[in-house]
Structures are given as structure tokens and as C-alpha cells.
Design a protein around this motif. Structure first.
Motif, PDB file in Angstrom:
ATOM      1  N   ILE A   7       0.877  -1.176   0.000  1.00  0.00           N
ATOM      2  CA  ILE A   7       0.000   0.000   0.000  1.00  0.00           C
ATOM      3  C   ILE A   7       0.905   1.213   0.000  1.00  0.00           C
ATOM      4  O   ILE A   7       1.839   1.298   0.804  1.00  0.00           O
ATOM      5  N   THR A   8       0.625   2.145  -0.901  1.00  0.00           N
ATOM      6  CA  THR A   8       1.392   3.383  -0.942  1.00  0.00           C
ATOM      7  C   THR A   8       0.457   4.564  -0.746  1.00  0.00           C
ATOM      8  O   THR A   8      -0.713   4.518  -1.139  1.00  0.00           O
ATOM      9  N   GLY A   9       1.002   5.589  -0.137  1.00  0.00           N
ATOM     10  CA  GLY A   9       0.240   6.802   0.100  1.00  0.00           C
ATOM     11  C   GLY A   9       0.992   7.692   1.056  1.00  0.00           C
ATOM     12  O   GLY A   9       2.037   7.311   1.591  1.00  0.00           O
ATOM     13  N   PRO A  10       0.461   8.888   1.295  1.00  0.00           N
ATOM     14  CA  PRO A  10       1.153   9.816   2.182  1.00  0.00           C
ATOM     15  C   PRO A  10       1.136   9.333   3.626  1.00  0.00           C
ATOM     16  O   PRO A  10       0.193   8.665   4.062  1.00  0.00           O
ATOM     17  N   ASN A  11       2.188   9.668   4.364  1.00  0.00           N
ATOM     18  CA  ASN A  11       2.227   9.365   5.791  1.00  0.00           C
ATOM     19  C   ASN A  11       1.501  10.425   6.595  1.00  0.00           C
ATOM     20  O   ASN A  11       1.042  10.163   7.702  1.00  0.00           O
ATOM     21  N   GLU A  12       1.414  11.623   6.015  1.00  0.00           N
ATOM     22  CA  GLU A  12       0.737  12.729   6.689  1.00  0.00           C
ATOM     23  C   GLU A  12       0.064  13.615   5.660  1.00  0.00           C
ATOM     24  O   GLU A  12       0.594  13.850   4.578  1.00  0.00           O
ATOM     25  N   ILE A  13      -1.131  14.096   6.024  1.00  0.00           N
ATOM     26  CA  ILE A  13      -1.905  14.989   5.165  1.00  0.00           C
ATOM     27  C   ILE A  13      -2.329  16.189   5.997  1.00  0.00           C
ATOM     28  O   ILE A  13      -2.838  16.026   7.111  1.00  0.00           O
ATOM     29  N   GLN A  14      -2.148  17.372   5.465  1.00  0.00           N
ATOM     30  CA  GLN A  14      -2.620  18.607   6.104  1.00  0.00           C
ATOM     31  C   GLN A  14      -3.767  19.130   5.257  1.00  0.00           C
ATOM     32  O   GLN A  14      -3.604  19.335   4.051  1.00  0.00           O
ATOM     33  N   GLN A  71      -0.212  -3.209   5.404  1.00  0.00           N
ATOM     34  CA  GLN A  71      -0.832  -2.132   6.165  1.00  0.00           C
ATOM     35  C   GLN A  71      -0.118  -0.817   5.893  1.00  0.00           C
ATOM     36  O   GLN A  71       1.063  -0.801   5.541  1.00  0.00           O
ATOM     37  N   HIS A  72      -0.863   0.271   6.081  1.00  0.00           N
ATOM     38  CA  HIS A  72      -0.287   1.605   5.954  1.00  0.00           C
ATOM     39  C   HIS A  72      -1.062   2.523   6.890  1.00  0.00           C
ATOM     40  O   HIS A  72      -2.260   2.335   7.100  1.00  0.00           O
ATOM     41  N   GLY A  73      -0.397   3.509   7.435  1.00  0.00           N
ATOM     42  CA  GLY A  73      -1.057   4.480   8.303  1.00  0.00           C
ATOM     43  C   GLY A  73      -0.816   5.896   7.810  1.00  0.00           C
ATOM     44  O   GLY A  73       0.246   6.211   7.281  1.00  0.00           O
ATOM     45  N   THR A  74      -1.826   6.737   7.985  1.00  0.00           N
ATOM     46  CA  THR A  74      -1.740   8.143   7.618  1.00  0.00           C
ATOM     47  C   THR A  74      -2.260   8.990   8.768  1.00  0.00           C
ATOM     48  O   THR A  74      -3.272   8.656   9.378  1.00  0.00           O
ATOM     49  N   THR A  75      -1.564  10.071   9.046  1.00  0.00           N
ATOM     50  CA  THR A  75      -2.022  11.063  10.013  1.00  0.00           C
ATOM     51  C   THR A  75      -2.620  12.224   9.240  1.00  0.00           C
ATOM     52  O   THR A  75      -1.990  12.758   8.331  1.00  0.00           O
ATOM     53  N   VAL A  76      -3.854  12.588   9.584  1.00  0.00           N
ATOM     54  CA  VAL A  76      -4.534  13.709   8.931  1.00  0.00           C
ATOM     55  C   VAL A  76      -4.645  14.843   9.945  1.00  0.00           C
ATOM     56  O   VAL A  76      -5.154  14.645  11.049  1.00  0.00           O
ATOM     57  N   ARG A  77      -4.162  16.006   9.548  1.00  0.00           N
ATOM     58  CA  ARG A  77      -4.238  17.185  10.421  1.00  0.00           C
ATOM     59  C   ARG A  77      -5.178  18.207   9.786  1.00  0.00           C
ATOM     60  O   ARG A  77      -4.940  18.658   8.668  1.00  0.00           O
ATOM     61  N   VAL A  78      -6.234  18.537  10.519  1.00  0.00           N
ATOM     62  CA  VAL A  78      -7.204  19.532  10.072  1.00  0.00           C
ATOM     63  C   VAL A  78      -6.845  20.856  10.725  1.00  0.00           C
ATOM     64  O   VAL A  78      -6.743  20.945  11.962  1.00  0.00           O
TER      65      VAL A  78
END
Length: 84
Positions: A7-14, A71-78
Motif C-alpha cells: 500500500i502506498t500513500g502519504p504518511n501525513e496529510i494537512q 498495512q499503511h497508516g496516515t495522520t490527517v491534520r485539520v
């Protein structure tokens, strides 16, 4: 690793306060033998409320036909609302 799904994707999203958010945007999954597994991705974790500033954790899980998982994890910051 060579025959395992990934699984690929960003580790963090703002993201900005009130913005649209789709947990699967920018997330991809594949397997050397089974190919594209994007439709098999399961999303878990926090429900992101874009009208509530804070940090949210999202998890992604996918399995290939041999039941090998990735597995993959992403942190989303609003961000905060600038209108207050």
C-alpha cells in the motif's frame, strides 16, 4: 517482500478547515501477482471531521488472494478555522 502486496500513500496529510476529504485519495495498493488491489483496501481508524481542527489517525489494510496482508497508516491534520 517480493511477492507481498503493498500500500502506498502519504504518511501525513494537512487539510484546511471545512475542506472535502476522501480517505482513499492518494492511496494505492498492488501485488506482483494479483495486480491492482485498490478496490480491496479496507479503511479503519478515526472519522475525519473537517470542521473540527485536530489530528486524526487512519489505517489501511489490504490482502492479496493468498491472504498475505499489507498495512499503511496516515495522520490527517485539520487546520483551524481562520474566520474566528
Amino acid at each position: 517482500m517480493g511477492n507481498n502486496p503493498t500500500i502506498t500513500g502519504p504518511n501525513e496529510i494537512q487539510i484546511n478547515y471545512g475542506s472535502a476529504f476522501n480517505a482513499l485519495d492518494g492511496i494505492a495498493a498492488s501485488d506482483p501477482k494479483d495486480g491492482d488491489l485498490a478496490l480491496a483496501i479496507t479503511v479503519s481508524g478515526d472519522t475525519v471531521n473537517t470542521r473540527k481542527p485536530g489530528t486524526y489517525k487512519i489505517g489501511y489494510l489490504v490482502a492479496n488472494q493468498a491472504c498475505v496482508t499489507a498495512q499503511h497508516g496516515t495522520t490527517v491534520r485539520v487546520g483551524r478555522c481562520d474566520n474566528k
